[in-house]
Motif scaffolding. Structure first.
Motif, short mmCIF file in Angstrom:
data_model
loop_
_atom_site.label_atom_id
_atom_site.label_comp_id
_atom_site.label_asym_id
_atom_site.label_seq_id
_atom_site.Cartn_x
_atom_site.Cartn_y
_atom_site.Cartn_z
N VAL A 158 33.55 -35.69 58.26
CA VAL A 158 33.85 -35.32 56.88
C VAL A 158 35.16 -35.98 56.47
O VAL A 158 36.13 -35.97 57.23
CB VAL A 158 33.98 -33.77 56.75
N SER A 159 35.18 -36.53 55.28
CA SER A 159 36.40 -37.10 54.72
C SER A 159 36.94 -36.10 53.70
O SER A 159 36.22 -35.71 52.78
CB SER A 159 36.10 -38.44 54.07
N ILE A 160 38.20 -35.69 53.87
CA ILE A 160 38.83 -34.73 52.96
C ILE A 160 39.95 -35.44 52.21
O ILE A 160 40.91 -35.90 52.82
CB ILE A 160 39.39 -33.52 53.73
N ALA A 161 39.82 -35.53 50.90
CA ALA A 161 40.82 -36.20 50.06
C ALA A 161 42.06 -35.33 49.92
O ALA A 161 41.99 -34.12 50.05
CB ALA A 161 40.23 -36.49 48.70
N PRO A 162 43.20 -35.94 49.63
CA PRO A 162 44.43 -35.17 49.43
C PRO A 162 44.32 -34.12 48.32
O PRO A 162 45.02 -33.12 48.33
CB PRO A 162 45.48 -36.23 49.07
#
Length: 175
Positions: A158-162
């Motif tokens: 999973v990629s979690i953005a700022p």
């Protein structure tokens, strides 16, 4: 009786409406790509549940280990969790995947190796919390859903953005 708009003005309004719709679609697509490009990548353990939808094709419904948490991780003393309440789950690496450390109503400060994943309370009871993250459904190429369903556990990248948006980038078997 109202006078009709001049033809030129109506034409401009139609063009403006079309431009706003196109910008919205481009913005949604750009937000997804930006999440992948600038987001922090983590791995979560999950088990597959349901591989097929007649209208949308093959997909895997995912139940994460962080989807059902013990109530001791609730960090808001004196108040219980409410259904559909947004929460922030602090995650930390443990054994090849990230595990939950605490559930908060407001985003808390974190250490560099920790991340925050935004979720929503679906249910709470005396001993636990059930949460959803908007990452519970992953569409796969036709025929792959059944193969993934047979696996006892999967690792989901999973990629979690700022800014808090999360997106699944990869699903693979947990060896």
């Amino acid at each position: 009786m109202a006078t009709p708009l001049p033809l030129v003005r109506r034409h401009r309004l139609v063009l403006l409406a079309v431009a706003v719709q196109i910008l919205f679609i481009l913005g949604v697509a750009a937000a997804g790509y930006a999440t992948t490009a600038w987001g922090r990548t983590i791995r979560l353990r999950t088990t597959p549940v349901d591989p097929r939808d007649l209208l949308y094709g093959d997909y895997v419904r995912l139940t994460y280990t962080i989807s059902q948490l013990p109530i001791r991780l609730w960090r808001e003393p004196g108040r219980g969790a409410k259904a559909n309440e947004p929460v922030y789950v602090v995650l930390q690496p443990a054994g090849g995947a990230y595990e939950a450390l605490g559930v908060y109503v407001a985003a808390p400060p974190i250490e560099p190796r920790q991340v925050i994943l935004r979720g929503w309370v679906t249910n709470s009871w005396r001993h636990g919390l059930r949460l959803r993250y908007g990452l519970e459904r992953y569409y796969v190429p036709e025929g792959l859903g059944r193969a993934l369903e047979k696996r006892p556990s999967l690792l989901v990248q999973v990629s979690i953005a700022p800014w808090g948006q999360a997106r699944i980038t990869e699903v693979k078997p947990d060896n």
